[in-house]
Design a protein around this motif. Sequence first.
Motif, PDB file in Angstrom:
ATOM      1  N   VAL A  78       0.242  -0.794  -0.051  1.00  0.00           N
ATOM      2  CA  VAL A  78       0.051  -0.130   0.020  1.00  0.00           C
ATOM      3  C   VAL A  78       1.148   0.786  -0.121  1.00  0.00           C
ATOM      4  N   GLN A  79       0.522   2.498  -0.968  1.00  0.00           N
ATOM      5  CA  GLN A  79       1.106   3.262  -0.756  1.00  0.00           C
ATOM      6  C   GLN A  79       1.112   4.149   0.313  1.00  0.00           C
ATOM      7  N   LEU A  80       1.382   5.802   0.444  1.00  0.00           N
ATOM      8  CA  LEU A  80       1.063   6.470   1.354  1.00  0.00           C
ATOM      9  C   LEU A  80       1.343   7.607   0.677  1.00  0.00           C
ATOM     10  N   VAL A  81       0.598   8.520   1.228  1.00  0.00           N
ATOM     11  CA  VAL A  81       1.096  10.075   0.932  1.00  0.00           C
ATOM     12  C   VAL A  81       0.377  10.776   2.282  1.00  0.00           C
ATOM     13  N   GLU A  82       0.732  11.533   2.391  1.00  0.00           N
ATOM     14  CA  GLU A  82       1.213  12.842   3.902  1.00  0.00           C
ATOM     15  C   GLU A  82       0.290  14.365   3.058  1.00  0.00           C
ATOM     16  N   SER A  83      -0.510  14.660   3.750  1.00  0.00           N
ATOM     17  CA  SER A  83      -0.420  16.148   3.797  1.00  0.00           C
ATOM     18  C   SER A  83      -1.037  17.224   4.898  1.00  0.00           C
ATOM     19  N   GLY A  84      -1.493  17.988   4.747  1.00  0.00           N
ATOM     20  CA  GLY A  84      -1.323  18.812   5.737  1.00  0.00           C
ATOM     21  C   GLY A  84      -0.910  19.710   6.944  1.00  0.00           C
ATOM     22  N   GLY A  85       0.344  19.492   6.816  1.00  0.00           N
ATOM     23  CA  GLY A  85       1.517  20.222   7.262  1.00  0.00           C
ATOM     24  C   GLY A  85       1.696  21.883   6.878  1.00  0.00           C
ATOM     25  N   GLY A  86       2.657  22.546   7.589  1.00  0.00           N
ATOM     26  CA  GLY A  86       2.526  24.102   7.624  1.00  0.00           C
ATOM     27  C   GLY A  86       3.513  24.290   8.742  1.00  0.00           C
ATOM     28  N   LEU A  87       3.178  25.292   8.709  1.00  0.00           N
ATOM     29  CA  LEU A  87       3.705  26.325  10.101  1.00  0.00           C
ATOM     30  C   LEU A  87       2.800  27.442  10.705  1.00  0.00           C
ATOM     31  N   GLU A 139      -5.272   1.837  -1.424  1.00  0.00           N
ATOM     32  CA  GLU A 139      -5.931   0.894  -1.227  1.00  0.00           C
ATOM     33  C   GLU A 139      -6.590   0.469  -0.119  1.00  0.00           C
ATOM     34  N   SER A 140      -7.233  -0.431  -0.006  1.00  0.00           N
ATOM     35  CA  SER A 140      -8.373  -0.320   1.158  1.00  0.00           C
ATOM     36  C   SER A 140      -7.974  -0.451   2.335  1.00  0.00           C
ATOM     37  N   ILE A 141      -8.474   0.190   3.760  1.00  0.00           N
ATOM     38  CA  ILE A 141      -7.016  -0.191   4.628  1.00  0.00           C
ATOM     39  C   ILE A 141      -7.656  -0.654   5.667  1.00  0.00           C
ATOM     40  N   PHE A 142      -8.631  -1.352   5.412  1.00  0.00           N
ATOM     41  CA  PHE A 142     -10.196  -2.242   5.948  1.00  0.00           C
ATOM     42  C   PHE A 142      -9.386  -3.140   6.958  1.00  0.00           C
ATOM     43  N   LYS A 181     -12.766   6.130   4.151  1.00  0.00           N
ATOM     44  CA  LYS A 181     -12.063   7.162   2.896  1.00  0.00           C
ATOM     45  C   LYS A 181     -10.980   6.386   2.765  1.00  0.00           C
ATOM     46  N   ASN A 182     -10.565   5.206   3.220  1.00  0.00           N
ATOM     47  CA  ASN A 182      -8.982   5.197   2.877  1.00  0.00           C
ATOM     48  C   ASN A 182      -8.418   5.567   3.884  1.00  0.00           C
ATOM     49  N   ARG A 183      -8.119   6.907   4.524  1.00  0.00           N
ATOM     50  CA  ARG A 183      -7.432   7.411   5.505  1.00  0.00           C
ATOM     51  C   ARG A 183      -7.601   7.757   6.808  1.00  0.00           C
ATOM     52  N   VAL A 217       9.110  16.847  10.820  1.00  0.00           N
ATOM     53  CA  VAL A 217       9.028  15.641  10.079  1.00  0.00           C
ATOM     54  C   VAL A 217       7.804  14.365  10.096  1.00  0.00           C
ATOM     55  N   TYR A 218       6.781  14.548   9.794  1.00  0.00           N
ATOM     56  CA  TYR A 218       5.645  13.778  10.346  1.00  0.00           C
ATOM     57  C   TYR A 218       5.275  12.130   9.798  1.00  0.00           C
ATOM     58  N   TYR A 219       5.267  11.463   9.656  1.00  0.00           N
ATOM     59  CA  TYR A 219       5.697  10.436   8.724  1.00  0.00           C
ATOM     60  C   TYR A 219       4.425   8.991   8.909  1.00  0.00           C
ATOM     61  N   CYS A 220       3.746   8.828   8.052  1.00  0.00           N
ATOM     62  CA  CYS A 220       2.247   7.671   8.361  1.00  0.00           C
ATOM     63  C   CYS A 220       3.117   6.671   7.964  1.00  0.00           C
ATOM     64  N   TYR A 221       2.606   4.869   9.028  1.00  0.00           N
ATOM     65  CA  TYR A 221       3.037   4.055   8.029  1.00  0.00           C
ATOM     66  C   TYR A 221       1.944   3.179   8.342  1.00  0.00           C
ATOM     67  N   ALA A 222       2.112   2.229   7.672  1.00  0.00           N
ATOM     68  CA  ALA A 222       0.849   1.236   8.124  1.00  0.00           C
ATOM     69  C   ALA A 222       1.875  -0.502   8.046  1.00  0.00           C
ATOM     70  N   ASP A 223       1.224  -1.137   9.338  1.00  0.00           N
ATOM     71  CA  ASP A 223       1.392  -2.510   8.871  1.00  0.00           C
ATOM     72  C   ASP A 223       1.199  -3.246   8.534  1.00  0.00           C
ATOM     73  N   TRP A 224       1.142  -4.097   7.419  1.00  0.00           N
ATOM     74  CA  TRP A 224       0.477  -5.026   6.796  1.00  0.00           C
ATOM     75  C   TRP A 224       0.550  -6.388   6.432  1.00  0.00           C
ATOM     76  N   VAL A 225       0.330  -7.158   5.428  1.00  0.00           N
ATOM     77  CA  VAL A 225       0.148  -7.965   5.122  1.00  0.00           C
ATOM     78  C   VAL A 225       1.624  -8.203   4.733  1.00  0.00           C
ATOM     79  N   TYR A 226       2.421  -7.500   4.458  1.00  0.00           N
ATOM     80  CA  TYR A 226       3.387  -7.822   3.037  1.00  0.00           C
ATOM     81  C   TYR A 226       4.269  -7.241   3.971  1.00  0.00           C
ATOM     82  N   GLY A 227       4.377  -6.166   5.072  1.00  0.00           N
ATOM     83  CA  GLY A 227       5.324  -5.790   6.134  1.00  0.00           C
ATOM     84  C   GLY A 227       4.883  -4.090   6.442  1.00  0.00           C
TER      85      GLY A 227
END
Length: 114
Positions: free
Chosen positions: A1-10, A25-28, A74-76, A91-101
């Motif tokens: 799954v690919q993840l894209v962050e947004s919303g950062g700033g000053l 893709e689905s995060i369900f 919304k897969n968010r 710098v803030y990073y999101c992550y997801a632990d799924w079947v492939y790592g």
Amino acid sequence: VQLVESGGGLVQPGGSLRLSCAASESIFRINVMGWYRQAPGRERELVATVYSGGATNYQDSVKGRFTISRDNAKNRLYLQMDSLKAEDTAVYYCYADWVYGRSWGQGTQVTVSS
């Protein structure tokens, strides 16, 4: 799954930001998702985690100020940050632990300064 962050700033101290992490893709069926952050000259640290059942965990320094949530429809993934302090700058990073790592986003900069 690919993840894209947004919303950062000053933002000024005491202000708020809402970070968003969009999944390709689905995060369900993803059991664990969360946010790390990395400040200059420091190691990456875990900020908050949310499980598929809704349980959450927070780093002590953000308890009561940050709220993590996920919207499976919304897969968010979100991180609501209130009462921001200068030491939240990172710098803030999101992550997801799924079947492939573990998948990581590219990061979004949050700067708290007057």
